[in-house]
Design a protein around this motif. Structure first.
Motif, PDB file in Angstrom:
ATOM      1  N   GLN A 264       0.825  -1.210   0.000  1.00 37.46           N
ATOM      2  CA  GLN A 264       0.000   0.000   0.000  1.00 37.46           C
ATOM      3  C   GLN A 264       0.859   1.260   0.000  1.00 37.46           C
ATOM      4  OE1 GLN A 264      -2.945   0.169   3.112  1.00 37.46           O
ATOM      5  NE2 GLN A 264      -3.324   2.352   2.834  1.00 37.46           N
ATOM      6  N   ALA A 265       1.876   1.283   0.847  1.00 35.08           N
ATOM      7  CA  ALA A 265       2.735   2.465   0.928  1.00 35.08           C
ATOM      8  C   ALA A 265       3.464   2.699  -0.392  1.00 35.08           C
ATOM      9  CB  ALA A 265       3.739   2.309   2.065  1.00 35.08           C
ATOM     10  N   ALA A 266       3.943   1.637  -1.008  1.00 36.11           N
ATOM     11  CA  ALA A 266       4.655   1.772  -2.285  1.00 36.11           C
ATOM     12  C   ALA A 266       3.748   2.334  -3.366  1.00 36.11           C
ATOM     13  CB  ALA A 266       5.211   0.424  -2.712  1.00 36.11           C
ATOM     14  N   GLN A 267       2.473   2.011  -3.308  1.00 35.36           N
ATOM     15  CA  GLN A 267       1.531   2.491  -4.318  1.00 35.36           C
ATOM     16  C   GLN A 267       1.043   3.909  -4.043  1.00 35.36           C
ATOM     17  OE1 GLN A 267      -1.446  -0.632  -4.217  1.00 35.36           O
ATOM     18  NE2 GLN A 267      -0.495  -1.716  -5.916  1.00 35.36           N
ATOM     19  N   GLN A 268       0.966   4.286  -2.775  1.00 38.14           N
ATOM     20  CA  GLN A 268       0.380   5.580  -2.430  1.00 38.14           C
ATOM     21  C   GLN A 268       1.387   6.720  -2.350  1.00 38.14           C
ATOM     22  OE1 GLN A 268      -1.841   4.562   1.198  1.00 38.14           O
ATOM     23  NE2 GLN A 268      -3.727   4.661   0.016  1.00 38.14           N
ATOM     24  N   MET A 269       2.679   6.410  -2.238  1.00 41.47           N
ATOM     25  CA  MET A 269       3.688   7.462  -2.129  1.00 41.47           C
ATOM     26  C   MET A 269       4.368   7.700  -3.471  1.00 41.47           C
ATOM     27  SD  MET A 269       5.400   6.909   1.620  1.00 41.47           S
ATOM     28  CE  MET A 269       6.318   5.455   1.124  1.00 41.47           C
ATOM     29  N   ASP A 270       4.740   8.957  -3.731  1.00 44.29           N
ATOM     30  CA  ASP A 270       5.399   9.277  -4.993  1.00 44.29           C
ATOM     31  C   ASP A 270       6.908   9.137  -4.862  1.00 44.29           C
ATOM     32  OD1 ASP A 270       6.286  11.556  -3.691  1.00 44.29           O
ATOM     33  OD2 ASP A 270       5.076  12.958  -4.856  1.00 44.29           O
ATOM     34  N   ALA A 271       7.613   9.545  -5.907  1.00 42.39           N
ATOM     35  CA  ALA A 271       9.056   9.321  -5.981  1.00 42.39           C
ATOM     36  C   ALA A 271       9.850  10.188  -5.010  1.00 42.39           C
ATOM     37  CB  ALA A 271       9.549   9.563  -7.407  1.00 42.39           C
ATOM     38  N   ASN A 272       9.200  11.139  -4.343  1.00 41.89           N
ATOM     39  CA  ASN A 272       9.898  11.951  -3.346  1.00 41.89           C
ATOM     40  C   ASN A 272      10.234  11.154  -2.087  1.00 41.89           C
ATOM     41  OD1 ASN A 272       9.910  14.740  -4.479  1.00 41.89           O
ATOM     42  ND2 ASN A 272       7.693  14.446  -4.471  1.00 41.89           N
ATOM     43  N   TRP A 273       9.569  10.012  -1.915  1.00 45.56           N
ATOM     44  CA  TRP A 273       9.656   9.275  -0.659  1.00 45.56           C
ATOM     45  C   TRP A 273      10.447   7.978  -0.790  1.00 45.56           C
ATOM     46  CZ3 TRP A 273       7.771  10.982   3.990  1.00 45.56           C
ATOM     47  CH2 TRP A 273       7.013  12.166   3.932  1.00 45.56           C
ATOM     48  N   THR A 274      11.140   7.630   0.295  1.00 45.00           N
ATOM     49  CA  THR A 274      11.803   6.335   0.425  1.00 45.00           C
ATOM     50  C   THR A 274      11.019   5.504   1.432  1.00 45.00           C
ATOM     51  OG1 THR A 274      13.982   7.278  -0.040  1.00 45.00           O
ATOM     52  CG2 THR A 274      13.926   5.144   1.081  1.00 45.00           C
ATOM     53  N   LEU A 275      10.612   4.307   1.032  1.00 49.73           N
ATOM     54  CA  LEU A 275       9.877   3.411   1.922  1.00 49.73           C
ATOM     55  C   LEU A 275      10.864   2.605   2.756  1.00 49.73           C
ATOM     56  CD1 LEU A 275       7.366   1.972   2.976  1.00 49.73           C
ATOM     57  CD2 LEU A 275       7.433   0.510   0.927  1.00 49.73           C
ATOM     58  N   MET A 276      10.754   2.730   4.065  1.00 51.30           N
ATOM     59  CA  MET A 276      11.584   1.983   5.000  1.00 51.30           C
ATOM     60  C   MET A 276      10.776   0.803   5.534  1.00 51.30           C
ATOM     61  SD  MET A 276      14.484   3.467   5.014  1.00 51.30           S
ATOM     62  CE  MET A 276      15.347   5.035   4.809  1.00 51.30           C
ATOM     63  N   LYS A 277      11.154  -0.401   5.145  1.00 50.58           N
ATOM     64  CA  LYS A 277      10.379  -1.594   5.475  1.00 50.58           C
ATOM     65  C   LYS A 277      10.834  -2.159   6.819  1.00 50.58           C
ATOM     66  CE  LYS A 277       9.542  -2.680   0.607  1.00 50.58           C
ATOM     67  NZ  LYS A 277       9.662  -3.676  -0.481  1.00 50.58           N
ATOM     68  N   VAL A 278      10.062  -1.819   7.846  1.00 53.90           N
ATOM     69  CA  VAL A 278      10.398  -2.233   9.206  1.00 53.90           C
ATOM     70  C   VAL A 278      10.375  -3.763   9.301  1.00 53.90           C
ATOM     71  CG1 VAL A 278       9.671  -2.150  11.620  1.00 53.90           C
ATOM     72  CG2 VAL A 278       9.474  -0.109  10.178  1.00 53.90           C
ATOM     73  N   GLY A 279      11.405  -4.309   9.939  1.00 52.08           N
ATOM     74  CA  GLY A 279      11.481  -5.755  10.109  1.00 52.08           C
ATOM     75  C   GLY A 279      12.472  -6.427   9.181  1.00 52.08           C
TER      76      GLY A 279
END
Length: 214
Positions: free
Chosen positions: A100-115
């Motif tokens: 969900q986060a990967a789909q909802q955030m644009d290229a300005n953001w880095t997704l940090m996958k906890v765990g």
């Protein structure tokens, strides 16, 4: 998002009405970074700003006007923390929300996958990306006390500072922020509470005084 497994494939079904298109945040991030330097909000500029998910009461379900992390990042899951610096924007969330986060955030953001092993903690990431002696701001009313202490100690040990920002900077750039709802309180009788609210407050104050004397 609902996950169905079969012997041949994995199928994701998104609930109707859930917006999975990325939110364009370029202008919002520009405005927030300006606010991070604005003397009208801060005694001195900060180099990073933390946006937790919760409200001032750490409610499980928060009002639309308190969805600050969702507003600035576009990510609408129930758990996550956004951190914005002068050069970066990152969001930490757990495995329930990676897709969900990967789909909802644009290229300005880095997704940090906890765990995941390779994912740094928020503290470690800040220490890595910030210049020496940086100030990190957060609204002290919406960060839990234990998280404040942990973050403050980690930053202090690395030569940085955690700063309380009482004027929430997301509110400063959220021009169409929903109004807070105001509804009558519903009180429960002694059948459910056992004590009146006055007696409970008296007991809490007595305990506070006892701890203060210890």
């Amino acid at each position: 998002t609902t996950l169905f497994r079969s012997s041949r494939r994995v199928v994701f079904i998104t609930a109707a009405g859930c917006n999975m298109a990325p939110k364009i945040t370029t202008e919002l991030l520009r405005q927030l970074r300006q606010a991070m330097k604005n003397s009208g909000f801060l005694a001195e500029p900060i180099q990073a700003y933390i946006v937790p998910s919760g409200d001032a009461h750490q409610s499980e379900y928060i009002a639309p006007c308190d969805c600050r992390r969702e507003f600035i990042s576009g990510f609408g899951g129930s758990a996550g923390t956004a951190i914005i610096t002068e050069q970066h924007a990152a969001l930490w969330t757990d495995g329930r929300y990676f897709l969900q986060a990967a789909q909802q955030m644009d290229a300005n953001w880095t997704l940090m996958k906890v765990g995941l092993k390779e994912t740094p903690t928020q503290e470690d990431w800040l220490v890595k990306v910030l210049p020496e002696g940086s100030k990190v701001g957060v609204d002290p009313f919406i960060i839990p006390a234990d998280q404040w202490k942990s973050m403050s100690n980690a930053l202090k040990n690395a030569g940085h500072f955690l700063i309380p920002v009482e004027h929430n900077l997301i509110d400063a750039v959220w021009t169409d922020r929903p109004q807070r709802t105001c509804r009558p309180l519903m009180t429960l009788g002694f059948k459910y509470t056992g004590l009146s609210w006055k007696d409970k407050i008296t007991a809490v104050r007595a305990k506070m005084a006892e701890i203060g004397r210890a």
